[in-house]
Write an enzyme that holds these catalytic residues in place. Structure first.
Site, PDB file in Angstrom:
ATOM      1  N   TRP A 102      43.963  45.262  42.663  1.00 46.12           N
ATOM      2  CA  TRP A 102      43.215  44.641  43.768  1.00 46.12           C
ATOM      3  C   TRP A 102      43.989  43.488  44.367  1.00 46.12           C
ATOM      4  CZ3 TRP A 102      40.263  47.592  46.225  1.00 46.12           C
ATOM      5  CH2 TRP A 102      39.508  48.564  45.569  1.00 46.12           C
ATOM      6  N   ASP A 172      38.777  36.476  45.062  1.00 44.89           N
ATOM      7  CA  ASP A 172      38.088  37.768  45.117  1.00 44.89           C
ATOM      8  C   ASP A 172      37.265  37.897  43.838  1.00 44.89           C
ATOM      9  OD1 ASP A 172      37.254  40.387  45.123  1.00 44.89           O
ATOM     10  OD2 ASP A 172      39.242  41.267  45.414  1.00 44.89           O
ATOM     11  N   LYS A 196      29.455  46.117  42.977  1.00 45.80           N
ATOM     12  CA  LYS A 196      29.873  46.065  41.579  1.00 45.80           C
ATOM     13  C   LYS A 196      28.790  45.402  40.738  1.00 45.80           C
ATOM     14  CE  LYS A 196      33.812  47.708  43.020  1.00 45.80           C
ATOM     15  NZ  LYS A 196      34.950  46.932  43.456  1.00 45.80           N
TER      16      LYS A 196
HETATM   17  C1  LIG Z   1      36.018  47.139  44.471  1.00 47.36           C
HETATM   18  C2  LIG Z   1      36.876  45.952  44.692  1.00 47.36           C
HETATM   19  C3  LIG Z   1      37.391  45.653  45.959  1.00 47.36           C
HETATM   20  C4  LIG Z   1      37.158  46.528  47.165  1.00 47.36           C
HETATM   21  O1  LIG Z   1      35.819  46.517  47.502  1.00 47.36           O
HETATM   22  P1  LIG Z   1      35.271  47.334  48.764  1.00 47.36           P
HETATM   23  O2  LIG Z   1      33.896  46.753  48.903  1.00 47.36           O
HETATM   24  O3  LIG Z   1      35.284  48.768  48.396  1.00 47.36           O
HETATM   25  O4  LIG Z   1      36.132  47.048  49.920  1.00 47.36           O
HETATM   26  C5  LIG Z   1      38.158  44.512  46.080  1.00 47.36           C
HETATM   27  N1  LIG Z   1      38.422  43.714  45.042  1.00 47.36           N
HETATM   28  C6  LIG Z   1      37.937  43.975  43.810  1.00 47.36           C
HETATM   29  C7  LIG Z   1      38.257  43.034  42.695  1.00 47.36           C
HETATM   30  C8  LIG Z   1      37.153  45.105  43.597  1.00 47.36           C
HETATM   31  O5  LIG Z   1      36.671  45.363  42.381  1.00 47.36           O
END
Ligand SMILES: *Cc1c(COP(=O)(O)O)cnc(C)c1O
Length: 360
Positions: A102, A172, A196
């Site tokens: 990521w 993030d 998530k």
């Molecule tokens: C799933 C995830 C993303 C991407 O998320 P989307 O909502 O599908 O764009 C980015 N960073 C992390 C750490 C993730 O787990």
């Protein structure tokens, strides 16, 4: 009806109480005669849902004064681009810590929009650790420092917030926001896709310090400008109303269950149960340095990869799904988000022990 234990990394499992409540309210929300999905986003009912969700999130995270909470769309991936567009003036430098898949996506997205300095990378050891801060090569004049608080694929998590004083820290937190208390005053901007650990896909959360809004040069197009959404209180265009409503129910569920301190205790206990078992076994292995292991996403390998299909099939028979690891790392992965009860983890550990005993 049998509900499974869903170990998916995302969209992930949601609290059963939340789903039952949404089901009760599906046809008629609080006597309105409508589903939340059918409501005007400018009407008083939806406004009260959105305002309550924001207020509850602020309570949960103890959001300090001077931070905006934005309910956006486009997932965490759009934030990979909005962040440099909004925080960079001209072609200034942005520092990134590369801890896995990521982080790499965030870095690649920013490359067209900023001079990216990868200040540290864990690629030398297949992303199984967090590079120690003493080895980071930070720029003198970075617009911000970006790190991925939890690598959902590799199962690597920062134990704390990087200790830098003079540069806005951007994080993030897609897969660990709300899994533990957070000192937001040390962060400039955090973001997370909801699917998530928060709610349904289609919603992304951004919490941003006031002074970081409206500074991008050139100014981004309106829909990509935090200033637009802050000014319109996330109602510039139609928000993902149903996703905001469900996230709001999740916030209430967390508050009713002791807030983030109690949530963290449960998450520590769940992760310990699985890691202790893996470490005690010769049959399973987790490759991540102990200090940097994720509480949310736990990858593990079987001694014999040829047994993986058997392992997954047996798990499904025992009502456990989505244990297959990400294609980039292989093996297995168990995601233990807030809504995964400890009974689910115990069921998994019991199954893993039995599988190793019969096939190992
Ligand atoms: C799933 C995830 C993303 C991407 O998320 P989307 O909502 O599908 O764009 C980015 N960073 C992390 C750490 C993730 O787990």
């Amino acid at each position: 009806m049998t509900r499974v234990f869903n170990f998916s990394a995302g969209p992930g499992t949601l609290p059963e109480e939340v789903l039952l409540r949404a089901s009760d309210e599906m046809l008629d929300w609080h006597g309105s005669g409508q589903s939340v999905m059918e409501m005007s986003h400018r009407g008083k009912d939806y406004i009260s849902i959105a305002e309550t969700a924001e207020a509850d999130l602020r309570t949960l995270l103890e959001v300090p004064e001077g931070y905006h909470v934005l309910f956006l769309q486009g997932g965490a991936s759009l934030q990979f681009e909005m962040i440099p567009m909004n925080l960079i003036q001209g072609r200034a430098v942005a520092d990134y810590i590369n801890t896995g898949e990521w982080a790499k996506k965030a870095i690649n997205a920013a490359k067209g929009l900023a001079d990216v300095n990868v200040a540290a990378s864990a690629e030398d050891r297949s992303f199984t650790y967090v590079p120690s801060q003493s080895e980071w090569r930070l720029s003198d004049n970075a617009a911000y420092l970006h790190y991925t608080a939890n690598e959902t694929i590799g199962g690597v998590e920062f134990g704390g917030i990087p200790d830098v004083s003079d540069v806005p820290v951007v994080s993030d937190m897609s897969s660990n926001l709300l899994s533990r208390p957070l000192d937001l005053s040390r962060l400039g901007l955090i973001y997370a896709g909801a699917q998530k650990n928060i709610g349904p896909a289609g919603l992304a959360l951004v919490i941003i310090r006031e002074d970081l809004i409206g500074i991008g040069e050139p100014a981004p197009p309106a829909m990509l400008d935090y200033a637009t959404h802050a000014k319109a209180r996330s109602m510039y265009n139609t928000p993902p109303t149903f996703a905001v409503y469900i996230a709001g129910l999740v916030f209430q569920w967390l508050l009713e269950n002791g807030g983030l301190a109690a949530t963290e205790e449960r998450n520590i206990a769940k992760a310990k149960l699985l890691y202790d078992f893996i470490d005690s076994s010769d049959f399973y292995v987790n490759p991540v340095d102990k200090a940097d292991r994720s509480r949310m996403n736990i990858p593990f390998r079987l001694a014999d990869p040829a047994l993986e299909a058997d392992f997954l099939a047996g798990a499904a028979t025992n009502n456990m799904v989505e244990l297959k690891g990400h294609r980039s790392v292989g093996g297995m992965r168990a995601s233990l988000y807030n809504a995964m009860p400890i009974e689910g983890v115990q069921t998994l550990v019991d199954y893993m022990a039995e599988f190793a005993a019969t096939k190992g």
